[in-house]
Design an enzyme around this catalytic site. Structure first.
Site, PDB file in Angstrom:
ATOM      1  CE  LYS A   1      14.017  33.201 -13.718  1.00 45.67           C
ATOM      2  NZ  LYS A   1      12.955  34.225 -13.816  1.00 45.67           N
TER       3      LYS A   1
ATOM      4  NE  ARG B   1      15.805  37.382 -19.700  1.00 39.69           N
ATOM      5  CZ  ARG B   1      16.666  37.076 -18.734  1.00 39.69           C
ATOM      6  NH1 ARG B   1      16.390  36.064 -17.911  1.00 39.69           N
ATOM      7  NH2 ARG B   1      17.779  37.759 -18.569  1.00 39.69           N
TER       8      ARG B   1
END
Length: 274
Positions: free
Chosen positions: A220, A254
């Site tokens: 991210k 995740r």
């Protein structure tokens, strides 16, 4: 914090507190932020999911709508067109239960009917008024994420706690038992730059809600914020955030890179959980 016990998800028993579980990401989209979208590449998506299963993923998470910044919403019928061929190939052929990454009740219902075992909703069951009742009727766990904008560090944890509790209450009112609720603080969703680092630093404060925490930091922008690297070169940055997530209370991570992150999680668990 109260004892959370265990959660049965298909053949998998999630024993909270004993180990960290990996959720492997399979994007059947053309525009994933991380460059791994596999829309209309059914065989490749199935192969990737099976590889993740073999590499140690406890859960496979399949999504057919990119939620990258500036994304265009994908109608439910198009999500199902992308998703269902992959899902039907995987059900019964992988060890890991399959999670569906969607905010649509129609998509969730079709996926659960086809054999999916978890609903992972980045809108925290708040975007579609029917999705909570779909999950409740199916008797499956839900991942409830926080996705609202926060601007100040001193507002971060109080705002997330307040909104996640509101969403938990909404799920309970729809008939989803507390033991089937997993929370996700939503790294990168409404939180920019330094706020994501603060959230990771203070992640353990969310355990006051008494629910398992899913941490989704893989590739991210918070990693780019520090290392100034593109998504496909964020393996080490992801590894650092995964290890710190586990140290700070995460129960599920995740990830895109299951093989590498399984090793990171195993090492972190040996230190943190003993």
């Amino acid at each position: 914090m109260p004892e959370m016990g265990a959660l049965q998800v298909g053949p998998l028993t999630l024993e909270w507190g004993k180990r960290t579980y990996l959720m492997g990401i399979v994007n059947v989209t053309p525009d994933s932020f991380s460059g791994d979208g596999l829309a209309d590449h059914v065989e490749e998506a199935v192969a990737r999911a099976r590889a993740m299963d073999a590499e140690g993923a406890g859960i496979i998470d399949i999504g057919a709508e990119s939620t990258r910044p500036g994304h265009t919403p994908v109608p439910p019928d198009e999500q199902m067109r992308r998703l269902m061929p992959v899902l039907t190939e995987l059900v019964g052929t992988v060890r890991a239960p399959i999670s569906i990454d969607t905010s649509s009740a129609k998509v969730a219902s079709a996926a659960l009917e086809a054999g999916a075992a978890i609903v992972n909703d980045i809108r925290g069951l708040m975007a579609d008024p029917e999705i909570a009742s779909v999950a409740a009727e199916a008797g499956v766990p839900v991942v409830i994420m926080h996705d609202l904008k926060i601007h100040q560090a001193d507002e971060l944890i109080p705002s997330i706690l307040s909104e996640l509790q509101r969403r938990i209450d909404h799920a309970l009112a729809a008939g989803i038992p507390l033991e089937r609720i997993i929370i996700d603080p939503g790294f990168g969703f409404g939180k920019f730059g330094e706020l994501n680092l603060v959230l990771l630093r203070k992640l353990r404060e969310l355990t006051v809600l008494g629910r398992p925490i899913l941490s989704g930091t893989s590739r991210k922008s918070m990693i780019h914020y520090v290392l100034k690297l593109p998504p496909d070169d964020r393996l080490e940055g992801t590894a650092a955030t995964v290890a710190l997530s586990i140290a700070n209370g995460a129960d599920i991570v995740r990830v895109h890179d299951v093989r590498a992150m399984q090793r990171v999680a195993c090492m972190a668990d040996a230190v943190v959980r003993g």
